[in-house]
Design a protein around this motif. Structure first.
Motif, PDB file in Angstrom:
ATOM      1  N   HIS A 107     -20.460 -10.911 -20.864  1.00  0.00           N
ATOM      2  CA  HIS A 107     -19.370 -11.244 -21.780  1.00  0.00           C
ATOM      3  C   HIS A 107     -19.162 -12.760 -21.733  1.00  0.00           C
ATOM      4  O   HIS A 107     -18.903 -13.314 -20.672  1.00  0.00           O
ATOM      5  CB  HIS A 107     -18.077 -10.521 -21.383  1.00  0.00           C
ATOM      6  CG  HIS A 107     -18.212  -9.034 -21.362  1.00  0.00           C
ATOM      7  ND1 HIS A 107     -18.366  -8.297 -22.513  1.00  0.00           N
ATOM      8  CD2 HIS A 107     -18.245  -8.152 -20.333  1.00  0.00           C
ATOM      9  CE1 HIS A 107     -18.472  -7.018 -22.194  1.00  0.00           C
ATOM     10  NE2 HIS A 107     -18.408  -6.903 -20.893  1.00  0.00           N
ATOM     11  N   CYS A 108     -19.258 -13.400 -22.870  1.00  0.00           N
ATOM     12  CA  CYS A 108     -19.152 -14.857 -22.898  1.00  0.00           C
ATOM     13  C   CYS A 108     -18.406 -15.297 -24.160  1.00  0.00           C
ATOM     14  O   CYS A 108     -18.991 -15.880 -25.074  1.00  0.00           O
ATOM     15  CB  CYS A 108     -20.538 -15.494 -22.840  1.00  0.00           C
ATOM     16  SG  CYS A 108     -20.510 -17.237 -22.403  1.00  0.00           S
ATOM     17  N   THR A 109     -17.117 -14.996 -24.205  1.00  0.00           N
ATOM     18  CA  THR A 109     -16.288 -15.385 -25.343  1.00  0.00           C
ATOM     19  C   THR A 109     -15.951 -16.860 -25.240  1.00  0.00           C
ATOM     20  O   THR A 109     -15.457 -17.314 -24.207  1.00  0.00           O
ATOM     21  CB  THR A 109     -14.991 -14.565 -25.365  1.00  0.00           C
ATOM     22  OG1 THR A 109     -15.322 -13.180 -25.401  1.00  0.00           O
ATOM     23  CG2 THR A 109     -14.159 -14.914 -26.587  1.00  0.00           C
ATOM     24  N   PRO A 110     -16.204 -17.652 -26.280  1.00  0.00           N
ATOM     25  CA  PRO A 110     -15.932 -19.081 -26.199  1.00  0.00           C
ATOM     26  C   PRO A 110     -14.464 -19.372 -25.909  1.00  0.00           C
ATOM     27  O   PRO A 110     -13.567 -18.668 -26.366  1.00  0.00           O
ATOM     28  CB  PRO A 110     -16.321 -19.591 -27.599  1.00  0.00           C
ATOM     29  CG  PRO A 110     -17.266 -18.578 -28.136  1.00  0.00           C
ATOM     30  CD  PRO A 110     -16.824 -17.269 -27.573  1.00  0.00           C
ATOM     31  N   GLN A 111     -14.248 -20.412 -25.122  1.00  0.00           N
ATOM     32  CA  GLN A 111     -12.902 -20.885 -24.817  1.00  0.00           C
ATOM     33  C   GLN A 111     -12.717 -22.245 -25.474  1.00  0.00           C
ATOM     34  O   GLN A 111     -13.555 -23.135 -25.321  1.00  0.00           O
ATOM     35  CB  GLN A 111     -12.711 -21.035 -23.306  1.00  0.00           C
ATOM     36  CG  GLN A 111     -11.334 -21.582 -22.919  1.00  0.00           C
ATOM     37  CD  GLN A 111     -11.296 -22.092 -21.491  1.00  0.00           C
ATOM     38  OE1 GLN A 111     -12.260 -22.682 -21.007  1.00  0.00           O
ATOM     39  NE2 GLN A 111     -10.189 -21.866 -20.820  1.00  0.00           N
ATOM     40  N   LEU A 112     -11.647 -22.401 -26.236  1.00  0.00           N
ATOM     41  CA  LEU A 112     -11.357 -23.684 -26.874  1.00  0.00           C
ATOM     42  C   LEU A 112     -10.560 -24.562 -25.921  1.00  0.00           C
ATOM     43  O   LEU A 112      -9.534 -24.147 -25.380  1.00  0.00           O
ATOM     44  CB  LEU A 112     -10.570 -23.475 -28.169  1.00  0.00           C
ATOM     45  CG  LEU A 112     -11.354 -22.856 -29.326  1.00  0.00           C
ATOM     46  CD1 LEU A 112     -10.425 -22.642 -30.518  1.00  0.00           C
ATOM     47  CD2 LEU A 112     -12.519 -23.736 -29.732  1.00  0.00           C
ATOM     48  N   ARG A 113     -11.056 -25.769 -25.718  1.00  0.00           N
ATOM     49  CA  ARG A 113     -10.370 -26.785 -24.917  1.00  0.00           C
ATOM     50  C   ARG A 113     -10.199 -28.008 -25.804  1.00  0.00           C
ATOM     51  O   ARG A 113     -11.061 -28.886 -25.831  1.00  0.00           O
ATOM     52  CB  ARG A 113     -11.169 -27.126 -23.665  1.00  0.00           C
ATOM     53  CG  ARG A 113     -11.151 -26.042 -22.599  1.00  0.00           C
ATOM     54  CD  ARG A 113     -12.093 -26.369 -21.464  1.00  0.00           C
ATOM     55  NE  ARG A 113     -11.914 -27.685 -20.901  1.00  0.00           N
ATOM     56  CZ  ARG A 113     -11.086 -27.979 -19.895  1.00  0.00           C
ATOM     57  NH1 ARG A 113     -10.340 -27.021 -19.348  1.00  0.00           N
ATOM     58  NH2 ARG A 113     -10.981 -29.205 -19.422  1.00  0.00           N
ATOM     59  N   GLY A 114      -9.099 -28.038 -26.560  1.00  0.00           N
ATOM     60  CA  GLY A 114      -8.957 -29.102 -27.537  1.00  0.00           C
ATOM     61  C   GLY A 114     -10.035 -28.972 -28.590  1.00  0.00           C
ATOM     62  O   GLY A 114     -10.161 -27.947 -29.262  1.00  0.00           O
ATOM     63  N   ALA A 115     -10.873 -30.011 -28.711  1.00  0.00           N
ATOM     64  CA  ALA A 115     -11.944 -29.985 -29.700  1.00  0.00           C
ATOM     65  C   ALA A 115     -13.177 -29.257 -29.209  1.00  0.00           C
ATOM     66  O   ALA A 115     -14.057 -28.915 -29.997  1.00  0.00           O
ATOM     67  CB  ALA A 115     -12.328 -31.427 -30.066  1.00  0.00           C
ATOM     68  N   ALA A 116     -13.279 -29.040 -27.905  1.00  0.00           N
ATOM     69  CA  ALA A 116     -14.509 -28.501 -27.339  1.00  0.00           C
ATOM     70  C   ALA A 116     -14.501 -26.977 -27.328  1.00  0.00           C
ATOM     71  O   ALA A 116     -13.476 -26.336 -27.098  1.00  0.00           O
ATOM     72  CB  ALA A 116     -14.704 -29.025 -25.920  1.00  0.00           C
ATOM     73  N   MET A 117     -15.668 -26.394 -27.587  1.00  0.00           N
ATOM     74  CA  MET A 117     -15.858 -24.949 -27.546  1.00  0.00           C
ATOM     75  C   MET A 117     -16.764 -24.638 -26.368  1.00  0.00           C
ATOM     76  O   MET A 117     -17.982 -24.768 -26.450  1.00  0.00           O
ATOM     77  CB  MET A 117     -16.476 -24.453 -28.860  1.00  0.00           C
ATOM     78  CG  MET A 117     -16.473 -22.940 -29.000  1.00  0.00           C
ATOM     79  SD  MET A 117     -17.212 -22.368 -30.550  1.00  0.00           S
ATOM     80  CE  MET A 117     -18.959 -22.455 -30.135  1.00  0.00           C
ATOM     81  N   ALA A 118     -16.161 -24.260 -25.267  1.00  0.00           N
ATOM     82  CA  ALA A 118     -16.885 -24.089 -24.009  1.00  0.00           C
ATOM     83  C   ALA A 118     -17.040 -22.620 -23.664  1.00  0.00           C
ATOM     84  O   ALA A 118     -16.261 -21.779 -24.121  1.00  0.00           O
ATOM     85  CB  ALA A 118     -16.136 -24.805 -22.884  1.00  0.00           C
ATOM     86  N   PRO A 119     -18.028 -22.288 -22.834  1.00  0.00           N
ATOM     87  CA  PRO A 119     -18.042 -20.940 -22.259  1.00  0.00           C
ATOM     88  C   PRO A 119     -16.818 -20.758 -21.376  1.00  0.00           C
ATOM     89  O   PRO A 119     -16.248 -21.743 -20.879  1.00  0.00           O
ATOM     90  CB  PRO A 119     -19.339 -20.929 -21.426  1.00  0.00           C
ATOM     91  CG  PRO A 119     -20.156 -22.073 -21.918  1.00  0.00           C
ATOM     92  CD  PRO A 119     -19.176 -23.101 -22.386  1.00  0.00           C
TER      93      PRO A 119
END
Length: 363
Positions: free
Chosen positions: A339-351
């Protein structure tokens, strides 16, 4: 705020996923605001970028400051980019990157570690060394804590944005530490070339933009390699480059490319995420395939485009190549990538931080 804009603000990735079958490649968010991803529209937008305004991000400008190079326009923006560009050439720092990557890999424990957190620590160390000229772990840890308090959860980010709009998120003590280190750097990377009143905003912008998206792109590349074990790009540089490019297509480190605004107040937001997954542009758009042919103009822009394209693109790609090759060479990598739903950190789309890596020594 209407329902469409509310979904865009609160549930960005699910909202973007719901638009993937819109063949027009654009959708109206509200009066005088459009989200666009059609390659012809994107290409035209970037061609005319100098004629447009670039309003600050309501999420990031309270952190990075209104004098960040990310928001400047016209000749002032051009002058700042000329100052920063020589600092951000990847080949200038290859030996430094090699050294820091090898050290970080040697320090990897045998126990599982969070892959996104590990790549974030490493890339922050690298840009910190470039900006300050020295390793300052205490300062970088303080910077990470400050950033995480504001961006490490979507709820916290939205609360800062909507519940207390217009206020800064600065930390005076941290700012003093950053400015002292920047002014005493040897050789002077920024302080010798930038006005004193702008130095804080440029230092914070470089630290943030110089590590966050690079870390995300590196983690996503390792994620896709784990999902495709038949790929072995360690000894094949062309395959490594193609693997990185395909990871940047399918999991771009930023979902959006920054707002553009016309003189009459029309705001246009390019969607990197949707442009990279457009079925009319890419065959089997959700399949990871490094053998893809070159996309048309306006269809692939993981580092933005126009006059706002990322000045650190070359440095970022150098870091991604180096980290991935070194890990593949020295370690056997296994991820819990079910399971690897993207996490938004401001502008960044991180694992998500839960994406754990086990790295064992090669015999």
């Amino acid at each position: 705020m209407n329902r469409t804009e509310l979904r865009f603000a609160l549930h960005l990735i699910p909202f973007l996923d719901s638009l993937q079958d819109f063949e027009d490649g654009m959708v109206k968010l509200r009066d005088k605001r459009w989200l666009v991803w059609h390659p012809d529209v994107i290409a035209a937008l970037f061609r005319h970028d100098r004629e447009l305004h670039h309003p600050p991000s309501r999420t990031l400008s309270p952190l990075l400051g209104t004098r960040s190079v990310l928001w400047l326009d016209g000749e002032e923006h051009t002058r700042y980019r000329r100052t920063l560009a020589p600092m951000l050439r990847g080949n200038r720092y290859q030996a430094l990157i090699d050294e820091m990557v090898e050290r970080s890999i040697a320090e990897l424990p045998s126990d599982p570690v969070s892959l996104p957190n590990w790549t974030r620590r490493l890339t922050l160390r690298i840009i910190g060394r470039i900006v300050f000229g020295v390793d300052d772990e205490e300062l970088l840890q303080a910077f990470t804590r400050w950033l995480d308090r504001r961006l490490n959860s979507r709820v916290r980010t939205l609360a800062h944005r909507y519940l207390t709009p217009g206020t800064t998120r600065f930390d005076p003590h941290l700012d003093r530490m950053l400015l002292h280190r920047a002014r005493t750097a040897e050789p002077p990377a920024l302080a010798a070339y930038l006005p004193g009143e702008d130095l804080r905003d440029q230092v914070v912008s470089l630290l943030f933009a110089g590590h966050e998206t690079t870390a995300s792109a590196t983690a996503w590349t390792l994620y896709w390699l784990d999902r495709n074990p038949d790929l072995n790009p360690d000894l094949d540089l062309d395959l490594l480059e193609a693997t990185i490019m395909e990871s940047l297509r399918l999991s771009p480190p930023a979902a959006l490319a920054g707002n553009r605004m016309s003189d009459d107040g029309m705001v246009i937001t390019p969607s990197i995420y949707l442009a990279h997954r457009r079925a009319a542009t890419y065959d089997r758009p959700h399949t990871f395939d490094p053998t893809r042919s070159q996309p048309p103009p306006g269809a692939f822009f993981p580092f933005g485009g126009g006059v706002r394209h990322c000045p650190g693109k070359d440095l970022a790609l150098t870091e991604i190549r180096t980290i991935v090759r070194a890990l593949l060479r020295h370690r056997r990598i296994r991820l819990n990538s079910t399971h690897c739903t993207p996490q938004l950190r401001g502008a960044a789309m991180a694992p998500p931080p839960s994406l754990a890596m086990v790295a064992t020594c090669r015999r």
